[in-house]
Write a protein that holds these residues in place. Structure first.
Motif, PDB file in Angstrom:
ATOM      1  N   ALA A 155     -12.894   0.242  11.473  1.00 44.08           N
ATOM      2  CA  ALA A 155     -11.855   1.076  10.853  1.00 44.08           C
ATOM      3  C   ALA A 155     -11.805   0.712   9.376  1.00 44.08           C
ATOM      4  O   ALA A 155     -11.693  -0.462   9.025  1.00 44.08           O
TER       5      ALA A 155
ATOM      6  N   SER B 156      -1.323   4.741   7.993  1.00 40.24           N
ATOM      7  CA  SER B 156      -2.312   5.773   7.704  1.00 40.24           C
ATOM      8  C   SER B 156      -2.713   6.553   8.953  1.00 40.24           C
ATOM      9  O   SER B 156      -2.629   6.054  10.078  1.00 40.24           O
TER      10      SER B 156
ATOM     11  N   LEU C 294      -6.636   9.603  16.150  1.00 43.10           N
ATOM     12  CA  LEU C 294      -6.122   8.627  17.109  1.00 43.10           C
ATOM     13  C   LEU C 294      -4.690   8.219  16.769  1.00 43.10           C
ATOM     14  O   LEU C 294      -3.954   7.748  17.632  1.00 43.10           O
TER      15      LEU C 294
ATOM     16  N   THR D  54       1.192   3.310   2.277  1.00 44.97           N
ATOM     17  CA  THR D  54       1.677   3.611   3.634  1.00 44.97           C
ATOM     18  C   THR D  54       2.748   2.609   4.042  1.00 44.97           C
ATOM     19  O   THR D  54       3.923   2.956   4.154  1.00 44.97           O
TER      20      THR D  54
ATOM     21  N   PRO E 241      -3.558  -5.490   8.742  1.00 41.67           N
ATOM     22  CA  PRO E 241      -2.616  -4.731   9.565  1.00 41.67           C
ATOM     23  C   PRO E 241      -1.287  -4.669   8.833  1.00 41.67           C
ATOM     24  O   PRO E 241      -1.139  -5.265   7.759  1.00 41.67           O
ATOM     25  N   SER E 242      -0.336  -3.957   9.386  1.00 38.97           N
ATOM     26  CA  SER E 242       0.992  -3.969   8.798  1.00 38.97           C
ATOM     27  C   SER E 242       1.535  -5.400   8.826  1.00 38.97           C
ATOM     28  O   SER E 242       1.253  -6.163   9.744  1.00 38.97           O
TER      29      SER E 242
ATOM     30  N   SER F 183      -7.660   3.829  21.030  1.00 41.66           N
ATOM     31  CA  SER F 183      -7.319   2.934  19.946  1.00 41.66           C
ATOM     32  C   SER F 183      -6.289   1.962  20.510  1.00 41.66           C
ATOM     33  O   SER F 183      -5.261   2.392  21.014  1.00 41.66           O
ATOM     34  N   PRO F 184      -6.588   0.686  20.483  1.00 39.26           N
ATOM     35  CA  PRO F 184      -5.658  -0.260  21.116  1.00 39.26           C
ATOM     36  C   PRO F 184      -4.249  -0.166  20.560  1.00 39.26           C
ATOM     37  O   PRO F 184      -3.292  -0.467  21.258  1.00 39.26           O
ATOM     38  N   GLY F 185      -4.131   0.291  19.300  1.00 34.61           N
ATOM     39  CA  GLY F 185      -2.799   0.412  18.701  1.00 34.61           C
ATOM     40  C   GLY F 185      -1.972   1.504  19.344  1.00 34.61           C
ATOM     41  O   GLY F 185      -0.809   1.686  19.013  1.00 34.61           O
TER      42      GLY F 185
ATOM     43  N   THR G 148       0.883  -1.163   0.000  1.00 37.42           N
ATOM     44  CA  THR G 148       0.000   0.000   0.000  1.00 37.42           C
ATOM     45  C   THR G 148       0.923   1.215   0.000  1.00 37.42           C
ATOM     46  O   THR G 148       2.141   1.080   0.127  1.00 37.42           O
TER      47      THR G 148
HETATM   48  O1  TXA Z   1      -1.425   2.299   6.814  1.00 40.60           O
HETATM   49  C1  TXA Z   1      -2.110   1.482   7.414  1.00 40.60           C
HETATM   50  O2  TXA Z   1      -3.125   1.799   8.048  1.00 40.60           O
HETATM   51  C2  TXA Z   1      -1.676   0.006   7.362  1.00 40.60           C
HETATM   52  C3  TXA Z   1      -1.835  -0.454   5.922  1.00 40.60           C
HETATM   53  C4  TXA Z   1      -1.557  -1.918   5.754  1.00 40.60           C
HETATM   54  O3  TXA Z   1      -3.121  -0.118   5.442  1.00 40.60           O
HETATM   55  N1  TXA Z   1      -2.426  -0.781   8.258  1.00 40.60           N
HETATM   56  C5  TXA Z   1      -2.283  -0.658   9.606  1.00 40.60           C
HETATM   57  O4  TXA Z   1      -3.093  -1.486  10.339  1.00 40.60           O
HETATM   58  O5  TXA Z   1      -1.506   0.118  10.134  1.00 40.60           O
HETATM   59  P1  TXA Z   1      -2.854  -1.773  11.848  1.00 40.60           P
HETATM   60  O6  TXA Z   1      -3.733  -2.944  12.142  1.00 40.60           O
HETATM   61  O7  TXA Z   1      -1.411  -1.940  12.153  1.00 40.60           O
HETATM   62  O8  TXA Z   1      -3.407  -0.535  12.614  1.00 40.60           O
HETATM   63  C6  TXA Z   1      -4.808  -0.372  12.866  1.00 40.60           C
HETATM   64  C7  TXA Z   1      -4.991   0.735  13.865  1.00 40.60           C
HETATM   65  C8  TXA Z   1      -4.634   0.258  15.253  1.00 40.60           C
HETATM   66  O9  TXA Z   1      -4.020   1.333  15.950  1.00 40.60           O
HETATM   67  C9  TXA Z   1      -5.999  -0.103  15.839  1.00 40.60           C
HETATM   68  O10 TXA Z   1      -6.017  -0.057  17.241  1.00 40.60           O
HETATM   69  C10 TXA Z   1      -6.867   0.967  15.212  1.00 40.60           C
HETATM   70  O11 TXA Z   1      -6.378   1.119  13.903  1.00 40.60           O
HETATM   71  N2  TXA Z   1      -8.279   0.568  15.107  1.00 40.60           N
HETATM   72  C11 TXA Z   1      -8.807  -0.390  14.319  1.00 40.60           C
HETATM   73  N3  TXA Z   1     -10.131  -0.470  14.505  1.00 40.60           N
HETATM   74  C12 TXA Z   1     -10.460   0.458  15.422  1.00 40.60           C
HETATM   75  C13 TXA Z   1     -11.673   0.868  16.038  1.00 40.60           C
HETATM   76  N4  TXA Z   1     -12.832   0.301  15.730  1.00 40.60           N
HETATM   77  N5  TXA Z   1     -11.640   1.874  16.954  1.00 40.60           N
HETATM   78  C14 TXA Z   1     -10.454   2.469  17.268  1.00 40.60           C
HETATM   79  N6  TXA Z   1      -9.276   2.130  16.710  1.00 40.60           N
HETATM   80  C15 TXA Z   1      -9.276   1.126  15.814  1.00 40.60           C
END
Ligand code: TXA
Ligand code: MG
Length: 317
Positions: A116, A178, A191, A31, A139-140, A222-224, A29
């Protein structure tokens, strides 16, 4: 050995098949590289958590080919539609109310009633999403808590045989995940800072979003936002003008310190260039056998906010 395939019509058809048959796909992607699975298929999604060693409470981003596909899974407010119209495809993830009975696996949303969602801009990602015809949770493509992958080789190095196929698409343009914006409340809240800045959002909505990236120590929305994240194995020190003996040095801007232990995120102090280099240089430094990684101060403005957000997590012991 996991295969890294160039993006040809044939490999994109194979990638779509990996997704629709419950497999895991490494995909480019704009990002970072994503670890994709069919978001409708709970078993496939579970394989993502297993492959990454990711805590199950951390929800995933759903990737779709365009905004109209996103409407199948999320409730859009007028403001969310305006953001989608201007900033999608692109490095913006919106948190929206999850549509009831939308078919997305509960594992993807970790049991939340929000979702998300984003439309990536990378042509190969879009071709894969169109060919697969399913929403893709991604996710990444790295082991949880380690550096995010910005090249197909990073994906292969980190995940190896846990991924069924990797489609190459060059080095990621932005090199940072992103921007995540929560659109479920009265006011938009960022977030996770990213390449889409608060000003970009303000230009569309006429309101500047708050930033709540979890650094204030309150319960993470956001758990991340978990502090230790994006971390190399080597200890990281921030805001360093003069590295100590034995340390690798990540410089920023004009720098008099030279040598094999120095890499410059951007000699011309360009934050976009620095963001794009960040994870790759941390990967390289992490393999350099240094006692620590010292990082120069990065201006805390514009894209620098997102870079410092990642660096703070990388430095958390
Ligand atoms: O750039 C990106 O976003 C990359 C590429 C692959 O698209 N993906 C990415 O996904 O970074 P990931 O899973 O590493 O990060 C997802 C983030 C996490 O911080 C998670 O906690 C947050 O989004 N998140 C997902 N669903 C959520 C929700 N319903 N409410 C709050 N935070 C949410
Ligand atoms: Mg990640």
């Amino acid at each position: 050995m996991v295969l890294i395939a160039a993006p040809t019509p044939d490999s994109i058809a194979r990638a779509a098949n990996v997704l629709t048959s419950g497999g895991l796909l490494g995909l480019p992607t704009e990002t970072v590289y994503g670890l994709g699975a069919n978001a409708l298929d709970g078993v496939a999604v579970a394989r993502i958590f297993e492959a990454k060693g990711r805590p199950a409470f951390n929800p995933l981003i759903v990737h779709v080919a365009d905004a109209s596909a996103a409407e199948n899974y999320a409730e859009f407010s007028d403001e969310a539609r305006m953001l989608a119209a201007v900033l999608w495809p692109g490095p913006l993830t919106m948190i929206l109310p999850r549509k009831a009975d939308c078919g997305i696996s509960d594992l993807v949303t970790a049991g939340l009633n929000s979702i998300a969602i984003r439309v990536p801009a990378h042509k190969v990602a879009r071709d894969i999403l169109k060919a697969a015809g399913v929403p893709v949770a991604a996710p990444s493509a790295n082991i949880s808590g380690t550096l995010s992958p910005t090249t197909p080789q990073h994906v292969a190095d980190g995940l190896g045989d846990k991924v069924d196929l990797i489609i190459g698409g060059g080095a990621a343009e932005f090199g940072l995940e992103s921007t995540v914006i929560d659109m479920t409340g009265d006011m938009p809240v960022i977030l996770r800072p990213g390449a889409v800045t608060p000003d970009d959002v303000a230009r569309v909505l006429d309101v500047t979003p708050q930033i709540d990236d979890g650094d204030k120590g309150d319960a993470p929305k956001s758990p991340g936002q978990l502090l230790r994240h994006y971390a190399p194995r080597t200890k990281v020190r921030l805001g360093v003008l003069q590295p100590e003996a034995g340390e690798g040095y990540l410089a920023f801007g004009p720098c008099l310190i030279k040598g094999d232990h120095v890499k410059n995120l951007s000699e011309k102090s360009d934050l976009f260039e620095a963001a794009a280099n960040l994870f790759n240089y941390l990967h390289i430094m992490d393999k350099g056998g240094f006692t620590g990684i010292a990082v120069a101060p990065i201006p805390d403005e514009g894209l620098g906010l997102a870079i410092n957000n990642r660096l703070k997590r990388a430095a958390e012991a």
